[in-house]
Design an enzyme around this catalytic site. Structure first.
Site, PDB file in Angstrom:
ATOM      1  CE  LYS A  53      -3.865  -2.268   2.274  1.00 60.90           C
ATOM      2  NZ  LYS A  53      -4.624  -2.534   3.505  1.00 60.90           N
ATOM      3  CD  GLN A  97      -3.477  -4.099   6.696  1.00 61.66           C
ATOM      4  OE1 GLN A  97      -3.390  -3.149   5.924  1.00 61.66           O
ATOM      5  NE2 GLN A  97      -4.129  -5.207   6.366  1.00 61.66           N
ATOM      6  CG  ASP A 120      -9.490   0.545   4.975  1.00 62.95           C
ATOM      7  OD1 ASP A 120      -9.184   0.238   3.807  1.00 62.95           O
ATOM      8  OD2 ASP A 120      -8.755   0.305   5.955  1.00 62.95           O
TER       9      ASP A 120
END
Ligand code: NAD
Length: 302
Positions: A53, A97, A120
């Site tokens: 990422k 994460q 997200d």
């Protein structure tokens, strides 16, 4: 029939190019999109995802701020970090994460993220807006799946779509996205009865269950569009392993109209969509710069 293979790597590359162009435009007007990436503990898979990422963010001109915290980090300490990041003007997106260590209350941590910085799309406010059909930040994997579906079919209205899996990060948002695109949507899950019969009626099948090759090609309707979200590592013999999806690719490709491979299908799209969400969060935060948000479904526009 032999299915068309939907090339997620190529589509993701195209999307990254659009993000990169628009990021440069925004930077010329004084705002460099910033993504904070928070990784707690030393889970090997999470480390690989996070590295990927941040590398891709940097490649399109998004600056990233990395926070690597020990496994012992408490829920309170994480919330404090999230609040600091919420207040920073150079951070437009916050990514925590998952999975977090078991002792951490992940829901509370995610709820602390400013919905405007929730790249997200997991925050309850953003999930709720998606259900209501309001403009919002859509979770990256289902957004990537929708883009791939549209590679195969330009008009989804009236098609029967089956989403297999009901997780909050893939299955549920996927079903709502397809509903927004006028599909007749069915959600199947571990308690669903007679999945093969339901599969046989679907024009679009999105499989997100995490079980290697669980969906047999024989179950599919001829010509169906098949999106395989699953990432499963299986024994490949000779002491080696390989990645396979939730769909039995060989039999499915013989029957489907179009299908995504694993790897090289949905996987690359997820990070590309994270970059889109980060760019768009920065565009909104910057206000009236003349740079528009990027519509990942119609990136040529705007
Ligand atoms: P999850 O474990 O949270 O949810 C799995 C879902 O599948 C559940 O809703 C369960 O009811 C359903 N299910 C399980 N067995 C089933 C069966 N036999 N028949 C029908 N439904 C069944 O998983 P998730 O986080 O949604 O991820 C699903 C898969 O997608 C995993 O393999 C994961 O690694 C992969 N994934 C890939 C990406 C990507 O970027 N490609 C992103 C997220 C998840």
């Amino acid at each position: 029939m032999t299915a068309t293979i939907i090339d997620g790597r190529a589509v993701a590359e195209r999307l990254r190019k659009h993000v990169s162009e628009r990021t440069a435009e925004l930077a010329r007007r004084g705002t460099i999109p910033g993504l904070a990436v928070v990784l707690v503990g030393d889970d090997a898979a999470s480390q690989v995802y996070v590295a990927s990422k941040t590398k891709q963010a940097a490649a399109v001109g998004i600056q990233h701020f990395d926070f690597r915290l020990p496994t012992t980090t408490t829920t309170e300490a994480l919330i404090e970090l999230v609040r600091d990041l919420n207040a920073r003007r150079d951070v437009h997106g916050i990514l925590v994460q998952l999975p977090l260590p078991k002792h951490v209350d992940a829901d509370t941590v995610l709820a602390a993220i400013d919905p405007a910085k929730d790249v997200d799309g997991f925050h309850a406010v953003n999930a709720g807006k998606l259900v209501l059909g309001q403009e919002t930040t859509v979770p990256c994997t289902p957004l990537g799946c929708l883009i791939l579906i549209r590679e195969a079919r330009s008009n989804l209205a009236g098609l029967r779509a089956l989403v297999i899996g009901r997780s909050n990060i893939v299955g549920k948002p996927m079903a709502h996205l397809l509903l927004q695109h006028d599909c007749t949507v069915t959600i199947a899950h571990s308690r669903t009865r007679d999945l093969p019969a339901i599969c046989g009626e679907a024009d679009i099948v999105v499989a997100a269950i995490g079980r290697p090759r669980a969906i047999a090609g024989e179950w599919l309707k001829h010509g169906a569009t098949v999106i395989d979200v699953g990432i499963n590592r299986v024994d490949a013999g000779g002491g080696k392993t390989k990645l396979v999806g939730d769909v039995d690719f060989e039999t499915a490709a013989a029957r489907a109209g179009a299908i995504t491979p694993v790897p090289g299908g949905v996987g690359p799209m997820t990070i590309a969509c994270l970059l889109v969400n980060t760019l768009n969060a920065a565009v909104r935060a910057a206000g009236s710069t003349g740079v528009a948000t990027l519509n990942a479904l119609r990136p040529e526009e705007g």
